[in-house]
Write a protein that holds these residues in place. Structure first.
Motif, PDB file in Angstrom:
ATOM      1  N   MET A   1       0.987  -1.289  -0.034  1.00 14.84           N
ATOM      2  CA  MET A   1       0.083   0.089   0.076  1.00 14.84           C
ATOM      3  C   MET A   1       0.879   1.133  -0.104  1.00 14.84           C
ATOM      4  O   MET A   1       1.945   1.396   0.595  1.00 14.84           O
ATOM      5  CB  MET A   1      -1.029  -0.057   1.286  1.00 14.84           C
ATOM      6  N   THR A   2       0.727   2.394  -0.763  1.00 14.66           N
ATOM      7  CA  THR A   2       1.106   3.459  -0.854  1.00 14.66           C
ATOM      8  C   THR A   2       0.361   4.572  -0.612  1.00 14.66           C
ATOM      9  O   THR A   2      -0.815   4.280  -0.773  1.00 14.66           O
ATOM     10  CB  THR A   2       2.131   3.750  -2.188  1.00 14.66           C
ATOM     11  N   SER A   3       0.787   5.578  -0.329  1.00  9.49           N
ATOM     12  CA  SER A   3       0.015   7.077  -0.199  1.00  9.49           C
ATOM     13  C   SER A   3       0.645   7.960  -0.904  1.00  9.49           C
ATOM     14  O   SER A   3       1.834   8.291  -0.798  1.00  9.49           O
ATOM     15  CB  SER A   3       0.020   7.286   1.214  1.00  9.49           C
ATOM     16  N   ASP A   4      -0.119   8.848  -1.561  1.00  7.58           N
ATOM     17  CA  ASP A   4       0.194   9.823  -2.218  1.00  7.58           C
ATOM     18  C   ASP A   4       0.873  10.965  -1.607  1.00  7.58           C
ATOM     19  O   ASP A   4       1.848  11.713  -1.928  1.00  7.58           O
ATOM     20  CB  ASP A   4      -0.826  10.476  -3.158  1.00  7.58           C
ATOM     21  N   ALA A   5       0.275  11.223  -0.342  1.00  6.92           N
ATOM     22  CA  ALA A   5       0.954  12.098   0.671  1.00  6.92           C
ATOM     23  C   ALA A   5       2.144  12.003   1.162  1.00  6.92           C
ATOM     24  O   ALA A   5       2.803  12.885   1.727  1.00  6.92           O
ATOM     25  CB  ALA A   5      -0.564  12.437   1.511  1.00  6.92           C
ATOM     26  N   ILE A   6       2.588  10.663   1.242  1.00  7.71           N
ATOM     27  CA  ILE A   6       3.821  10.338   1.816  1.00  7.71           C
ATOM     28  C   ILE A   6       4.856   9.774   1.107  1.00  7.71           C
ATOM     29  O   ILE A   6       4.549   8.645   0.436  1.00  7.71           O
ATOM     30  CB  ILE A   6       3.546   9.212   2.986  1.00  7.71           C
ATOM     31  N   PRO A   7       5.792  10.584   0.628  1.00  4.50           N
ATOM     32  CA  PRO A   7       6.718   9.908  -0.338  1.00  4.50           C
ATOM     33  C   PRO A   7       7.665   8.666   0.321  1.00  4.50           C
ATOM     34  O   PRO A   7       8.044   8.890   1.439  1.00  4.50           O
ATOM     35  CB  PRO A   7       7.584  11.257  -0.543  1.00  4.50           C
ATOM     36  N   THR A   8       7.587   7.704  -0.692  1.00  8.35           N
ATOM     37  CA  THR A   8       8.344   6.600  -0.165  1.00  8.35           C
ATOM     38  C   THR A   8       9.464   6.132  -1.086  1.00  8.35           C
ATOM     39  O   THR A   8       9.122   6.107  -2.294  1.00  8.35           O
ATOM     40  CB  THR A   8       7.656   5.325   0.308  1.00  8.35           C
ATOM     41  N   PRO A   9      10.828   6.081  -0.929  1.00  6.63           N
ATOM     42  CA  PRO A   9      11.768   5.571  -1.621  1.00  6.63           C
ATOM     43  C   PRO A   9      11.546   4.177  -2.187  1.00  6.63           C
ATOM     44  O   PRO A   9      11.253   3.270  -1.223  1.00  6.63           O
ATOM     45  CB  PRO A   9      13.067   5.585  -1.083  1.00  6.63           C
ATOM     46  N   PRO A  10      11.707   3.827  -3.341  1.00  5.81           N
ATOM     47  CA  PRO A  10      11.488   2.547  -3.764  1.00  5.81           C
ATOM     48  C   PRO A  10      12.478   1.565  -3.298  1.00  5.81           C
ATOM     49  O   PRO A  10      13.795   1.837  -3.332  1.00  5.81           O
ATOM     50  CB  PRO A  10      11.494   2.529  -5.464  1.00  5.81           C
ATOM     51  N   GLY A  11      11.895   0.500  -2.653  1.00  7.82           N
ATOM     52  CA  GLY A  11      12.881  -0.474  -1.928  1.00  7.82           C
ATOM     53  C   GLY A  11      13.564  -0.079  -1.083  1.00  7.82           C
ATOM     54  O   GLY A  11      14.610  -0.665  -0.707  1.00  7.82           O
ATOM     55  N   GLY A  12      13.350   1.281  -0.359  1.00  7.22           N
ATOM     56  CA  GLY A  12      14.392   1.568   0.518  1.00  7.22           C
ATOM     57  C   GLY A  12      13.842   1.767   2.022  1.00  7.22           C
ATOM     58  O   GLY A  12      12.894   1.098   2.249  1.00  7.22           O
ATOM     59  N   GLU A  13      14.095   2.445   2.953  1.00  9.13           N
ATOM     60  CA  GLU A  13      13.898   2.609   4.282  1.00  9.13           C
ATOM     61  C   GLU A  13      12.698   3.574   4.514  1.00  9.13           C
ATOM     62  O   GLU A  13      12.887   4.730   3.915  1.00  9.13           O
ATOM     63  CB  GLU A  13      14.870   2.997   5.288  1.00  9.13           C
ATOM     64  N   VAL A  14      11.850   3.099   5.056  1.00  9.32           N
ATOM     65  CA  VAL A  14      10.614   4.115   5.429  1.00  9.32           C
ATOM     66  C   VAL A  14      10.503   4.424   6.734  1.00  9.32           C
ATOM     67  O   VAL A  14      10.540   3.443   7.626  1.00  9.32           O
ATOM     68  CB  VAL A  14       9.476   3.510   4.769  1.00  9.32           C
ATOM     69  N   ARG A  15      10.405   5.456   7.444  1.00  9.99           N
ATOM     70  CA  ARG A  15      10.251   5.846   8.936  1.00  9.99           C
ATOM     71  C   ARG A  15       8.698   5.675   9.081  1.00  9.99           C
ATOM     72  O   ARG A  15       8.165   6.507   8.425  1.00  9.99           O
ATOM     73  CB  ARG A  15      10.890   7.098   9.393  1.00  9.99           C
ATOM     74  N   VAL A  16       8.259   5.057  10.200  1.00 11.33           N
ATOM     75  CA  VAL A  16       6.698   5.128  10.459  1.00 11.33           C
ATOM     76  C   VAL A  16       6.804   5.512  11.982  1.00 11.33           C
ATOM     77  O   VAL A  16       7.602   5.235  12.684  1.00 11.33           O
ATOM     78  CB  VAL A  16       5.910   3.706  10.062  1.00 11.33           C
ATOM     79  N   ALA A  17       5.477   6.157  12.165  1.00  9.37           N
ATOM     80  CA  ALA A  17       5.308   6.405  13.364  1.00  9.37           C
ATOM     81  C   ALA A  17       4.098   5.595  14.069  1.00  9.37           C
ATOM     82  O   ALA A  17       3.575   5.003  13.581  1.00  9.37           O
ATOM     83  CB  ALA A  17       4.312   7.866  13.386  1.00  9.37           C
ATOM     84  N   LEU A  18       4.478   5.088  15.446  1.00  9.13           N
ATOM     85  CA  LEU A  18       3.944   4.148  16.101  1.00  9.13           C
ATOM     86  C   LEU A  18       2.879   4.688  17.278  1.00  9.13           C
ATOM     87  O   LEU A  18       3.402   5.652  17.722  1.00  9.13           O
ATOM     88  CB  LEU A  18       4.690   2.908  16.616  1.00  9.13           C
ATOM     89  N   THR A  19       1.891   4.247  17.314  1.00  8.99           N
ATOM     90  CA  THR A  19       0.706   4.891  18.507  1.00  8.99           C
ATOM     91  C   THR A  19       0.063   3.559  19.063  1.00  8.99           C
ATOM     92  O   THR A  19      -0.053   2.799  18.559  1.00  8.99           O
ATOM     93  CB  THR A  19      -0.164   5.770  18.131  1.00  8.99           C
ATOM     94  N   GLY A  20      -0.182   3.685  20.374  1.00 10.99           N
ATOM     95  CA  GLY A  20      -0.827   2.483  21.390  1.00 10.99           C
ATOM     96  C   GLY A  20       0.082   1.687  21.735  1.00 10.99           C
ATOM     97  O   GLY A  20       1.283   1.616  21.444  1.00 10.99           O
ATOM     98  N   GLY A  21      -0.649   0.636  22.596  1.00 10.96           N
ATOM     99  CA  GLY A  21       0.398  -0.447  23.045  1.00 10.96           C
ATOM    100  C   GLY A  21       1.277  -0.143  24.187  1.00 10.96           C
ATOM    101  O   GLY A  21       0.898   0.762  24.884  1.00 10.96           O
ATOM    102  N   ILE A  22       2.393  -0.950  24.125  1.00 10.52           N
ATOM    103  CA  ILE A  22       3.366  -0.672  25.350  1.00 10.52           C
ATOM    104  C   ILE A  22       3.919   0.689  25.340  1.00 10.52           C
ATOM    105  O   ILE A  22       4.401   0.984  24.311  1.00 10.52           O
ATOM    106  CB  ILE A  22       4.167  -1.911  25.448  1.00 10.52           C
ATOM    107  N   PRO A  23       3.838   1.250  26.458  1.00 14.34           N
ATOM    108  CA  PRO A  23       4.476   2.527  26.669  1.00 14.34           C
ATOM    109  C   PRO A  23       6.141   2.470  26.366  1.00 14.34           C
ATOM    110  O   PRO A  23       6.507   3.808  25.862  1.00 14.34           O
ATOM    111  CB  PRO A  23       4.206   2.955  28.095  1.00 14.34           C
ATOM    112  N   GLU A  24       6.633   1.483  26.342  1.00 11.29           N
ATOM    113  CA  GLU A  24       8.159   1.250  26.131  1.00 11.29           C
ATOM    114  C   GLU A  24       8.558   1.436  24.723  1.00 11.29           C
ATOM    115  O   GLU A  24       9.819   1.455  24.316  1.00 11.29           O
ATOM    116  CB  GLU A  24       8.741   0.238  27.000  1.00 11.29           C
ATOM    117  N   MET A  25       7.635   1.310  23.878  1.00 13.29           N
ATOM    118  CA  MET A  25       7.950   1.054  22.350  1.00 13.29           C
ATOM    119  C   MET A  25       8.347   2.509  21.768  1.00 13.29           C
ATOM    120  O   MET A  25       7.891   3.472  22.429  1.00 13.29           O
ATOM    121  CB  MET A  25       6.617   0.690  21.681  1.00 13.29           C
TER     122      MET A  25
END
Length: 78
Positions: A1-25
């Motif tokens: 899945m890709t999003s037009d609003a979020i540029p992603t390099p082909p085959g590269g690293e993507v930074r993602v934000a995590l929310t919820g779950g264990i506070p130490e994450m």
């Protein structure tokens, strides 16, 4: 899945934000692969924490990161 609003390099690293779950994450995770994955999992203690892409994004340090919400945990059987 890709999003037009979020540029992603082909085959590269993507930074993602995590929310919820264990506070130490961490709030940000780096994943490898093409585009934005539907789900990510993170090794934590004696198992894995699972997150699903919300379809949205958050701005952190001037970058728009895809937002993932915690969905469930799995544990390694002993």
């Amino acid at each position: 899945m890709t999003s037009d609003a979020i540029p992603t390099p082909p085959g590269g690293e993507v930074r993602v934000a995590l929310t919820g779950g264990i506070p130490e994450m961490p709030a940000v995770l780096v994943v490898n692969g093409p585009g934005i994955p539907e789900k990510v999992s993170v090794a934590f203690r004696n198992g894995r924490e699972h997150y699903e892409y919300t379809g949205g994004a958050v701005e952190l340090d001037g970058a728009h990161l895809p937002l993932y919400r915690w969905s469930y945990s799995t544990r390694i059987a002993e």
